[in-house]
Design an enzyme around this catalytic site. Structure first.
Site, PDB file in Angstrom:
ATOM      1  N   GLY A 172       0.811  -1.209   0.000  1.00  0.00           N
ATOM      2  CA  GLY A 172       0.000   0.000   0.000  1.00  0.00           C
ATOM      3  C   GLY A 172       0.840   1.253   0.000  1.00  0.00           C
ATOM      4  N   GLY A 173       0.408   2.238   0.786  1.00  0.00           N
ATOM      5  CA  GLY A 173       1.111   3.511   0.848  1.00  0.00           C
ATOM      6  C   GLY A 173       2.541   3.394   1.324  1.00  0.00           C
ATOM      7  N   GLY A 407      18.519  11.853 -33.386  1.00  0.00           N
ATOM      8  CA  GLY A 407      18.286  12.405 -32.058  1.00  0.00           C
ATOM      9  C   GLY A 407      18.944  11.586 -30.967  1.00  0.00           C
ATOM     10  N   ALA A 408      19.149  10.296 -31.202  1.00  0.00           N
ATOM     11  CA  ALA A 408      19.796   9.450 -30.205  1.00  0.00           C
ATOM     12  C   ALA A 408      21.257   9.849 -30.008  1.00  0.00           C
ATOM     13  CB  ALA A 408      19.692   7.983 -30.606  1.00  0.00           C
TER      14      ALA A 408
END
Length: 517
Positions: A172-173, A407-408
């Site tokens: 959970g949290g 772009g790489a």
């Protein structure tokens, strides 16, 4: 006046009761399962007799839905400081033998006090998580406690290194505190981490799943990417913590633990040449290259099972602690995809905030094409790498091994993205795209009906490499500082790192940049 024997005996008894936590029987039950008790995990981490405990006598009496009050020794967590390899480290270890290690007001207060002490003292924080979650009977107090811990995680981020060990349940949290820390280690078999367990998922959605699929160490290491290391057991987890700390500074104002007395070997290493295949289409195992570059061939890989098309690791080069980011052509041809971009960006930003120089080894054909990648946000995720490198002010050295396209090429820390030194191997290619792809676009119509199309295509591709893509073109335009033999890679990096140790870079004043999350 002397302290009476009765008072000393009372102190001894109280200490012994607190140290037993939930009792000797529960501790033995853990041993039977191959698990260490909370206090034993800290004893394994710290040098002998250096642990100073905070809140040993903290106690909280709680009522279980109208039942009798129950005493919780230490409020189910052991906290304090000790020394690891001569340096102070703050730590907490949740005690599952006491109320299932559940978190309440006092429990959270002890953790927060320890984290506050660590930030004031400038020392790393290590947390052993082994808890059933929020203490239901304390209601909003337990939720408040988690909020206070989360807030401390955020305040400590970028100030001192934070390492989480998932030794048992983290549900959970409770999972968000480790998620806010820098590194997560999870023990195989005994550790699990999830927001909603299998039963909750089935009740809410009808989906049938297992803990292995959603909460196990392997699931988080290879699929979700939530954790960085898998440990075989508690002792192995402690060993990983110690190994990791050996590369990290105590805080963001300190230098990493460089060994400036280390011998700086400047001889060529012909074995690196031997690693380069004759056929440019054959993949190279970049881990073998890393082994030849770093001291003793030893490095600590981070998230080795997640996005293996990029390798991130800590190592030393001529004694200088270094973060290495490298394309792995042996997996997905070394392309950058969504997961690889996230993995690398996070690692780069950690290195930058803790003053660890970056070495980037490039062999990348581009970003991974595909509908799934585009719809999944490859633009946004790829931009994280650009942002991470562009925002980094630590020394940055880039080696273009074989190919760097589009772009790489920029995303792998080109000179334009802030690299201080860029080296390239002979035969490497730096271009908008590969030669064959460029020829297909530029000469598609000319070659469409040609009788010797295949032969002509090859000739044009060779011409493209010679005129546009070879490293000397980039070196001639000052995008590459030098073209070096692969055998010289280690010595070039070592000299570069030594020369950049005193690097200083001033950026425009601002609160912080807005990374594309």
């Amino acid at each position: 006046m002397a302290i009476s024997k009765d008072l000393l005996e009372d102190l001894r008894r109280r200490r012994e009761t607190a140290r037993l936590g939930g009792g000797a029987d529960k501790i033995e039950a853990r041993h039977a399962r191959g698990l260490l008790a909370a206090r034993e995990r800290l004893e394994a981490l710290f040098a002998r007799d250096t642990f100073q405990e905070f809140g040993l006598h903290a106690r909280h009496q709680t009522r279980h839905f109208g039942m009798e009050k129950k005493d919780l020794p230490g409020d189910a967590v052991v906290t304090g400081i000790g020394f690891v390899d001569g340096r102070p480290v703050a730590a907490f270890s949740q005690d599952f033998t006491v109320a299932g290690g559940s978190l309440g007001r006092v429990h959270a207060g002890k953790i927060c006090d320890t984290m506050d002490y660590a930030m004031r003292g400038g020392m790393p924080i290590v947390g052993f998580n082994d808890s059933g979650g929020a203490r239901i009977q304390e209601g909003v107090d337990s939720l408040s406690g988690y909020g206070q811990v989360f807030n401390r995680n955020v305040l400590a981020s970028g100030v001192v290194p934070q390492i989480a060990v998932i030794s048992g349940s983290c549900a959970g949290g409770a999972a968000y505190s480790p998620a806010l820390m820098d590194f997560i280690i999870m023990t195989r078999g005994s550790g699990n981490m999830f927001i909603c367990g299998p039963e909750v998922i089935r009740a809410a959605t009808g989906q049938v799943t297992t803990m292995d699929e959603i909460g196990s160490a392997m699931a988080h290491a290879s699929v979700s990417g939530n954790i960085h290391f898998i440990a075989d057991d508690d002792m192995h987890a402690v060993s990983i913590v110690r190994d990791l700390l050996s590369y990290l500074p105590s805080n963001n104002m300190a230098d990493p633990p460089h060994d400036l007395s280390a011998h700086m070997t400047l001889e060529d290493d012909p074995q690196v040449d031997a690693l380069v295949p004759d056929d440019a289409r054959m993949p190279i195992d970049v881990k073998k290259v890393i082994e030849r570059i770093v001291d003793g061939g030893r490095f600590l890989e981070v998230q080795g099972l997640f996005a293996p098309n990029i390798v991130c690791c800590f190592a030393r080069v001529a004694g200088i602690v270094t973060g290495i980011v490298a394309n792995q052509p042996a997996v997905k041809a070394g392309t950058l995809d969504i997961d690889a971009s996230d993995k690398a960006a996070r690692f780069i930003r950690f290195c930058n905030v803790f003053n660890i120089p970056l070495v980037t080894l490039v062999d990348v054909p581009g970003f991974l094409p595909g509908v799934t990648q585009e719809r999944g946000g490859i633009i946004r995720h790829g931009a994280k790498m650009l942002f991470a490198y562009g925002a980094s002010t630590v020394p940055k050295i880039t080696v273009i091994m074989r190919k760097a396209y589009g772009g790489a090429y920029l995303a792998m820390c080109s000179r334009d993205m802030g690299a201080d030194l860029v080296y390239a191997w002979p035969g490497s290619e730096i271009a908008v795209m590969g030669a064959e792809g460029a020829v297909n676009i530029l000469y598609r119509r000319d070659l469409k009906d040609a009788d010797n199309a295949a032969e002509r295509r090859k000739e044009l591709a060779d011409e493209y490499r010679k005129e546009f893509a070879n490293p000397y073109v980039s070196a001639g335009k000052l995008f590459v500082h030098d073209v070096i033999e692969p055998a010289r890679t280690r010595s070039a990096i070592a000299l570069g790192l030594r020369s950049l140790l005193s690097k200083r870079e001033t950026r425009p004043a601002k609160k912080h940049g807005n990374i594309p999350l």
